[in-house]
Design an enzyme around this catalytic site. Structure first.
Site, PDB file in Angstrom:
ATOM      1  N   ARG A 129      33.632  56.444  40.649  1.00  0.00           N
ATOM      2  CA  ARG A 129      33.402  55.019  40.392  1.00  0.00           C
ATOM      3  C   ARG A 129      33.090  54.276  41.700  1.00  0.00           C
ATOM      4  O   ARG A 129      32.648  54.891  42.662  1.00  0.00           O
ATOM      5  CB  ARG A 129      34.621  54.463  39.640  1.00  0.00           C
ATOM      6  CG  ARG A 129      34.835  55.184  38.293  1.00  0.00           C
ATOM      7  CD  ARG A 129      36.007  54.636  37.536  1.00  0.00           C
ATOM      8  NE  ARG A 129      35.815  53.224  37.222  1.00  0.00           N
ATOM      9  CZ  ARG A 129      36.792  52.414  36.812  1.00  0.00           C
ATOM     10  NH1 ARG A 129      38.015  52.881  36.670  1.00  0.00           N
ATOM     11  NH2 ARG A 129      36.542  51.165  36.544  1.00  0.00           N
ATOM     12  N   HIS A 134      45.541  58.873  36.597  1.00  0.00           N
ATOM     13  CA  HIS A 134      44.523  57.888  36.224  1.00  0.00           C
ATOM     14  C   HIS A 134      43.802  58.333  34.961  1.00  0.00           C
ATOM     15  O   HIS A 134      43.545  59.526  34.778  1.00  0.00           O
ATOM     16  CB  HIS A 134      43.479  57.706  37.330  1.00  0.00           C
ATOM     17  CG  HIS A 134      44.060  57.146  38.575  1.00  0.00           C
ATOM     18  ND1 HIS A 134      44.526  55.872  38.662  1.00  0.00           N
ATOM     19  CD2 HIS A 134      44.292  57.710  39.783  1.00  0.00           C
ATOM     20  CE1 HIS A 134      45.010  55.657  39.863  1.00  0.00           C
ATOM     21  NE2 HIS A 134      44.893  56.774  40.570  1.00  0.00           N
ATOM     22  N   ALA A 182      44.973  49.021  39.956  1.00  0.00           N
ATOM     23  CA  ALA A 182      44.208  48.620  41.141  1.00  0.00           C
ATOM     24  C   ALA A 182      45.055  48.640  42.412  1.00  0.00           C
ATOM     25  O   ALA A 182      44.503  48.762  43.516  1.00  0.00           O
ATOM     26  CB  ALA A 182      43.612  47.233  40.925  1.00  0.00           C
ATOM     27  N   PRO A 211      49.253  47.199  37.109  1.00  0.00           N
ATOM     28  CA  PRO A 211      48.550  46.047  36.553  1.00  0.00           C
ATOM     29  C   PRO A 211      47.401  46.412  35.605  1.00  0.00           C
ATOM     30  O   PRO A 211      46.653  47.355  35.870  1.00  0.00           O
ATOM     31  CB  PRO A 211      48.010  45.318  37.792  1.00  0.00           C
ATOM     32  CG  PRO A 211      48.031  46.326  38.878  1.00  0.00           C
ATOM     33  CD  PRO A 211      49.177  47.248  38.572  1.00  0.00           C
ATOM     34  N   ASN A 212      47.327  45.627  34.562  1.00  0.00           N
ATOM     35  CA  ASN A 212      46.267  45.690  33.550  1.00  0.00           C
ATOM     36  C   ASN A 212      46.363  46.886  32.606  1.00  0.00           C
ATOM     37  O   ASN A 212      45.608  46.980  31.639  1.00  0.00           O
ATOM     38  CB  ASN A 212      44.869  45.632  34.198  1.00  0.00           C
ATOM     39  CG  ASN A 212      44.653  44.311  34.901  1.00  0.00           C
ATOM     40  OD1 ASN A 212      44.846  43.252  34.289  1.00  0.00           O
ATOM     41  ND2 ASN A 212      44.296  44.335  36.169  1.00  0.00           N
ATOM     42  N   ASN A 251      50.686  55.487  37.547  1.00  0.00           N
ATOM     43  CA  ASN A 251      49.329  54.958  37.568  1.00  0.00           C
ATOM     44  C   ASN A 251      49.479  53.526  38.070  1.00  0.00           C
ATOM     45  O   ASN A 251      49.875  52.632  37.317  1.00  0.00           O
ATOM     46  CB  ASN A 251      48.690  54.977  36.180  1.00  0.00           C
ATOM     47  CG  ASN A 251      47.241  54.483  36.233  1.00  0.00           C
ATOM     48  OD1 ASN A 251      46.788  53.957  37.252  1.00  0.00           O
ATOM     49  ND2 ASN A 251      46.526  54.650  35.129  1.00  0.00           N
ATOM     50  N   TYR A 307      38.312  53.174  29.724  1.00  0.00           N
ATOM     51  CA  TYR A 307      39.733  53.523  29.620  1.00  0.00           C
ATOM     52  C   TYR A 307      40.133  54.052  28.238  1.00  0.00           C
ATOM     53  O   TYR A 307      41.287  54.467  28.064  1.00  0.00           O
ATOM     54  CB  TYR A 307      40.586  52.302  29.997  1.00  0.00           C
ATOM     55  CG  TYR A 307      40.370  51.872  31.437  1.00  0.00           C
ATOM     56  CD1 TYR A 307      40.832  52.665  32.482  1.00  0.00           C
ATOM     57  CD2 TYR A 307      39.674  50.699  31.753  1.00  0.00           C
ATOM     58  CE1 TYR A 307      40.626  52.308  33.809  1.00  0.00           C
ATOM     59  CE2 TYR A 307      39.466  50.326  33.084  1.00  0.00           C
ATOM     60  CZ  TYR A 307      39.949  51.134  34.096  1.00  0.00           C
ATOM     61  OH  TYR A 307      39.739  50.780  35.414  1.00  0.00           O
ATOM     62  N   ARG A 313      40.905  46.773  26.838  1.00  0.00           N
ATOM     63  CA  ARG A 313      40.338  46.646  28.186  1.00  0.00           C
ATOM     64  C   ARG A 313      39.260  47.709  28.412  1.00  0.00           C
ATOM     65  O   ARG A 313      39.551  48.910  28.422  1.00  0.00           O
ATOM     66  CB  ARG A 313      41.475  46.871  29.190  1.00  0.00           C
ATOM     67  CG  ARG A 313      41.026  46.936  30.608  1.00  0.00           C
ATOM     68  CD  ARG A 313      42.108  47.500  31.505  1.00  0.00           C
ATOM     69  NE  ARG A 313      41.671  47.440  32.872  1.00  0.00           N
ATOM     70  CZ  ARG A 313      42.167  48.146  33.852  1.00  0.00           C
ATOM     71  NH1 ARG A 313      43.162  48.977  33.632  1.00  0.00           N
ATOM     72  NH2 ARG A 313      41.694  48.017  35.059  1.00  0.00           N
ATOM     73  N   GLU A 365      50.411  61.215  40.835  1.00  0.00           N
ATOM     74  CA  GLU A 365      49.524  60.082  40.575  1.00  0.00           C
ATOM     75  C   GLU A 365      48.674  60.388  39.337  1.00  0.00           C
ATOM     76  O   GLU A 365      48.171  61.506  39.196  1.00  0.00           O
ATOM     77  CB  GLU A 365      48.629  59.880  41.804  1.00  0.00           C
ATOM     78  CG  GLU A 365      47.595  58.789  41.641  1.00  0.00           C
ATOM     79  CD  GLU A 365      46.754  58.609  42.911  1.00  0.00           C
ATOM     80  OE1 GLU A 365      47.030  59.270  43.931  1.00  0.00           O
ATOM     81  OE2 GLU A 365      45.805  57.818  42.847  1.00  0.00           O
TER      82      GLU A 365
HETATM   83  C1  DHK Z   1      43.294  52.113  36.367  1.00  0.00           C
HETATM   84  C2  DHK Z   1      42.963  50.914  36.920  1.00  0.00           C
HETATM   85  O1  DHK Z   1      43.491  49.791  36.465  1.00  0.00           O
HETATM   86  C3  DHK Z   1      41.971  50.815  37.987  1.00  0.00           C
HETATM   87  O2  DHK Z   1      42.168  49.701  38.828  1.00  0.00           O
HETATM   88  C4  DHK Z   1      41.880  52.083  38.810  1.00  0.00           C
HETATM   89  C5  DHK Z   1      42.860  53.386  36.951  1.00  0.00           C
HETATM   90  C6  DHK Z   1      41.711  53.292  37.908  1.00  0.00           C
HETATM   91  C7  DHK Z   1      42.727  54.451  35.877  1.00  0.00           C
HETATM   92  O3  DHK Z   1      41.660  55.048  35.727  1.00  0.00           O
HETATM   93  O4  DHK Z   1      43.711  54.711  35.189  1.00  0.00           O
HETATM   94  O5  DHK Z   1      40.815  51.990  39.700  1.00  0.00           O
END
Ligand code: DHK
Length: 147
Positions: free
Chosen positions: A108, A101, A78, A11-12, A75, A24, A19, A99
């Protein structure tokens, strides 16, 4: 022809680029995916990329991954910190899981310090921005070579 690697983004992550760029980065998900596909080729691997904002869709995609892919990069956004369902799906796999990120969740908020994904992963690459994905691919290539 060896089977491909699957990169799952949760998600996201479809919002990358706009974002919270201070966390990010500026690259869009399309930028990152294109870079990873090209980088995978240099490592002698094929890569398929897929993104979903929906937990159940991610569970279903993971369930089918063992038949079609030789490794999985994920990834889970959340859901990393909340989803026992995604962890359980990953635990059914016999292929290696890494995994990934962009940020370093350990630096964080407290609620990002737990990773259910980590409980089903060989390892974690985090904190290197878009570069985390390339590094994770390199780790996957090394893992598969050593098998
Ligand atoms: C991406 C997200 O959307 C967050 O919810 C995670 C992760 C971290 C990232 O750093 O890629 O906490």
């Amino acid at each position: 022809m060896p089977s491909p690697i699957l990169l799952v983004n949760g998600p996201n992550l479809n919002m990358l680029g706009s974002r919270e760029p201070e966390i990010y980065g500026q690259a869009t998900l399309a930028d990152i995916e294109a870079d990873c596909v090209a980088h995978a080729q240099t490592l002698g691997l094929a890569l398929e990329c897929w993104q979903s904002n929906v937990e159940g869709e991610i569970v279903t995609r993971i369930q089918g991954a063992g038949k079609h892919y030789q490794g999985l990069l994920i990834n889970a956004g959340a859901y990393t910190h909340t989803s026992i369902a995604i962890m359980d799906a990953l635990l059914t796999l016999k292929i290696p899981v890494i995994e990934v990120h962009l940020s370093n969740p350990a630096r964080r908020e407290e609620f990002r310090h737990i990773s259910y994904v980590a409980k089903a992963a060989t390892g974690i690459v985090a904190g290197f921005g878009a570069q985390s994905y390339r590094l994770a691919l390199e780790a996957m290539a090394a893992l598969l070579r050593s098998r």
